[in-house]
Design an enzyme around this catalytic site. Structure first.
Site, PDB file in Angstrom:
ATOM      1  N   LYS A  60     -27.861  83.716  14.627  1.00 23.16           N
ATOM      2  CA  LYS A  60     -29.016  84.067  13.796  1.00 23.16           C
ATOM      3  C   LYS A  60     -30.278  83.486  14.408  1.00 23.16           C
ATOM      4  CE  LYS A  60     -26.686  84.402   9.309  1.00 23.16           C
ATOM      5  NZ  LYS A  60     -26.598  83.852   7.941  1.00 23.16           N
TER       6      LYS A  60
ATOM      7  N   ARG B  36     -21.301  93.336 -10.148  1.00 26.34           N
ATOM      8  CA  ARG B  36     -20.070  93.394  -9.366  1.00 26.34           C
ATOM      9  C   ARG B  36     -18.919  92.648 -10.035  1.00 26.34           C
ATOM     10  NH1 ARG B  36     -21.302  94.338  -3.665  1.00 26.34           N
ATOM     11  NH2 ARG B  36     -19.790  92.777  -3.023  1.00 26.34           N
TER      12      ARG B  36
ATOM     13  N   GLU C 279     -18.251  87.750  -6.323  1.00 27.04           N
ATOM     14  CA  GLU C 279     -18.737  87.669  -7.696  1.00 27.04           C
ATOM     15  C   GLU C 279     -17.608  87.775  -8.719  1.00 27.04           C
ATOM     16  OE1 GLU C 279     -22.016  89.130  -5.041  1.00 27.04           O
ATOM     17  OE2 GLU C 279     -19.921  89.736  -5.389  1.00 27.04           O
TER      18      GLU C 279
END
Length: 648
Positions: free
Chosen positions: A281, A397, A369
């Protein structure tokens, strides 16, 4: 802008470049990403990390005929730049500009709309099987990050995909949370090229044919030997092999000389393939490499200086997320049973300080979730007080778990729901438009919406004391600027608060029943009509006495919410009136039955008539149509009446 990047209007032009030109192009794409994100804000670290992978995929595969699905999609700025949208990048995440995520009606190269995690493998598998049904030859590629691989849907899709041993299907795992030391990396790249090549593939198939009629123990032994040989240098690959994939990697995701041959070899193989690439990243921008979290989703900044801390004495207004984080720390200090849970949103949900102070009571369960909700239910059964910090759009979700695993059993789980309402530049995919509607229909739920920062703190503490499931939904960003108290005070459950009492003449009395973020705006609008304003506070249980009282003493009742008007808080008011047989003129104002694209929150609200001028215009029309006569301002010439005492 260099001539090379300017010449790339589609991946077809990209495929005409030499390997050396591709490396130069990668540098230019990375510079383009940095330049534009620094001006518009957006996701930076993830996009700097996927430049070479994006180039390699479009170079090897015949896009858009070959389908690429980008999981989450927050890493697709290089993809947008290379697929004809470079000149539109200054409009990224702006009103009527480019979306920050893949969007099907934006480009044929955006094959599937993504913004939530872990959907790519399912979608790409559907595309691959659809192509086979239609007799079309194309590859389907899912690009998924290591974080997204923590979600159950990704493994459900892997389990399904592995049975189709002749499908041209590729999963690319973009692993940006680990590194490979140079010796191991070189060895792995060599072995990946070897095992993705035709010689290895043909040899493997020949051995399979030779052993086809051999005794079962011999076939099993050969399979085990192959597995163990690969596991020596690819210890993570065995699991994916068990799902039915041919695992390859890991390889350096920034090395085009490794990526392109591997992808070319994979393209010629049969059956489900799994390529593990390692990226970094923030690649190419030292500040983002050093702190990829800080540069994950920055606002505007100067690339030469980086993100600078605010100058002393210029502190920003406290956000609702900060209010939640401070309250949770205080609540945990006062009660050892309080536990904080997040599905991979520590920073976004305001749990950084809580993790540091109470690490033994902090749980980041990954992008899962469903698990987060049921896990909280399990904690609650043992007498703990779990608090699930979650975005409104992500709680969707875990909806089945919310109903079946928490509410049905009436377990005391607190849901701190961030990003309720519109969210600005993240657009429709992240808008918290539906929570009031989808929560209020669940038995046992208590649903609250604060009008300001201190009320948010009070509601959170109120929720903690409720012997059953409860939710506090609050908007993104800062509130109206109300100071928060240091204590842990609560509010009476199911009681509204009168903020303003109408002094308008009979026949022109308006009552605005406002929920959450709309209360402050309702008070401004009320000046135009000398209207009453009720801060409803509770979506459920609704203060029915306040609703009935407003209907009986006013000529027009206006419900105002920053949530879906269909089935939302306003609908709850109408239901209460109908159940009591009270006839009233009711105007329901909220988010309409449509998706609202990215822009500033002010632009989004104005587009659906939920800004001050829009609300005033809607009330005037309703008064003219239902009460008769032309309606101008009916507020008195003198200052507005003082608010009536609060019922709370």
């Amino acid at each position: 802008m260099t001539d090379l990047l300017a010449s790339i209007q589609s991946p077809a032009a990209l495929r005409a470049l030499s390997r050396a030109e591709l490396r130069r192009l990668a540098d230019e794409v990375r510079a383009c990403v940095l330049e534009n994100v620094s001006r518009t804000g957006g996701h930076l670290s993830s996009n700097l990390g996927t430049v070479e992978l994006t180039i390699a995929l479009h170079y090897v595969f015949d896009t858009p005929n070959d389908r690429i699905v980008w999981d989450v999609g927050h890493q697709t700025y290089p993809h947008k730049i290379l697929t004809g949208r470079r000149e539109a990048m200054p409009t990224l995440r702006q009103w009527q500009g480019l979306s920050g995520f893949p969007k099907r009606d934006e480009s044929p190269y955006d094959t599937f709309g993504t913004a939530h995690s872990s959907t790519s493998i399912s979608a790409a598998l559907g595309m691959a099987l659809a192509s086979r049904i239609k007799g079309e030859k194309r590859h389907a590629i899912a690009v998924i990050g290591d974080g997204a691989m923590t979600a159950g849907e990704a493994f459900e899709a892997l389990n399904n995909a592995g049975v189709y041993d002749d499908l041209p299907f590729l999963v690319v795992l973009n692993d940006n949370d680990m590194s490979i030391s140079p010796p191991v990396g070189a060895l792995n790249q060599y072995l990946t090229r070897l095992m993705s090549g035709q010689f290895y593939s043909a040899g493997k198939e020949s051995v399979r044919q030779l052993l086809r009629n051999a005794p079962a123990p011999m076939r099993e032994l050969a399979h085990r030997l192959e597995e163990h040989a690969k596991a020596i240098v690819q210890p993570t690959g065995t699991m994916f092999e068990e799902f039915g994939f041919n695992y390859l990697g890991p390889i350096d995701g920034h090395d085009l000389d490794a990526l392109i041959p591997a992808l070319e070899n994979i393209k010629a193989l049969r059956g489900p393939q799994f390529l593990h690439v390692v990226t970094r990243k923030g690649r190419g921008y030292k500040l983002a490499e050093a702190d990829p979290v800080l540069y994950h989703g920055p606002g505007k900044f100067n690339p030469s200086e980086g993100i600078r801390p605010a100058a002393p004495g210029t502190a920003s207004p406290k956000t609702y997320t900060q209010v939640f984080g401070e309250w949770l720390c205080d609540a945990a200090a006062a009660d050892a049973r309080v536990v904080g849970i997040t599905p991979a949103m520590r920073e976004g949900s305001g749990l950084v300080a809580f993790e540091k102070r109470f690490p033994e009571r902090y749980y980041d369960v990954g992008i899962a979730e469903q698990h987060a909700v049921t896990f909280a239910g399990g904690l609650a059964t043992e007498g703990l007080k779990p608090v699930v910090a979650i975005y409104s759009t992500f709680l969707q979700r875990g909806y089945d778990q919310l109903i079946h695993d928490v509410a049905l059993q009436n377990l005391p789980v607190v849901f701190a729901i961030d990003r309720g309402g519109l969210v600005g530049a993240d657009g429709a995919t992240h808008a918290g438009a539906y929570d009031m509607a989808y929560l209020r229909c669940i038995p046992n739920m208590v649903v609250m919406a604060p009008a300001d920062e201190n009320e948010c703190r009070q509601m959170l503490q109120t929720a903690l004391g409720i012997d059953g499931p409860s939710a506090v939904r609050y908007p993104r960003g800062a509130g109206p600027g109300v100071a928060t108290q240091s204590g842990l005070s609560t509010l009476p459950v199911g009681r509204a608060q009168t903020r303003r009492q109408s002094g308008a003449p009979a026949g022109r009395r308006v009552a605005i029943l406002a929920f959450g973020s709309m209360v402050a705006l309702a008070e401004q609008v009320a000046e135009e009509f000398d209207a009453s304003v009720l801060n409803m506070r509770f979506v459920k249980p609704l203060d029915e006495a306040a609703v009935l009282g407003a209907a009986r003493s006013h000529d027009l009742v206006v419900t105002l919410e920053e949530g879906a008007v269909m089935g939302g808080a306003g609908t709850a008011c109408v239901e209460a009136l109908n159940a009591s047989g009270v006839q009233a003129n009711v105007l329901q104002l909220g988010l309409p039955d449509t998706y609202i694209d990215q822009g500033t929150p002010a632009q989004q609200l104005a587009s659906v008539g939920l800004d001050k001028p829009g609300i005033i215009a809607s009330i005037r029309r309703a008064m003219a149509e239902r009460l008769g006569g032309k309606v101008e301002s009916v507020a008195p010439a003198s200052s507005a009446p003082s608010p009536a005492p609060s019922r709370a």
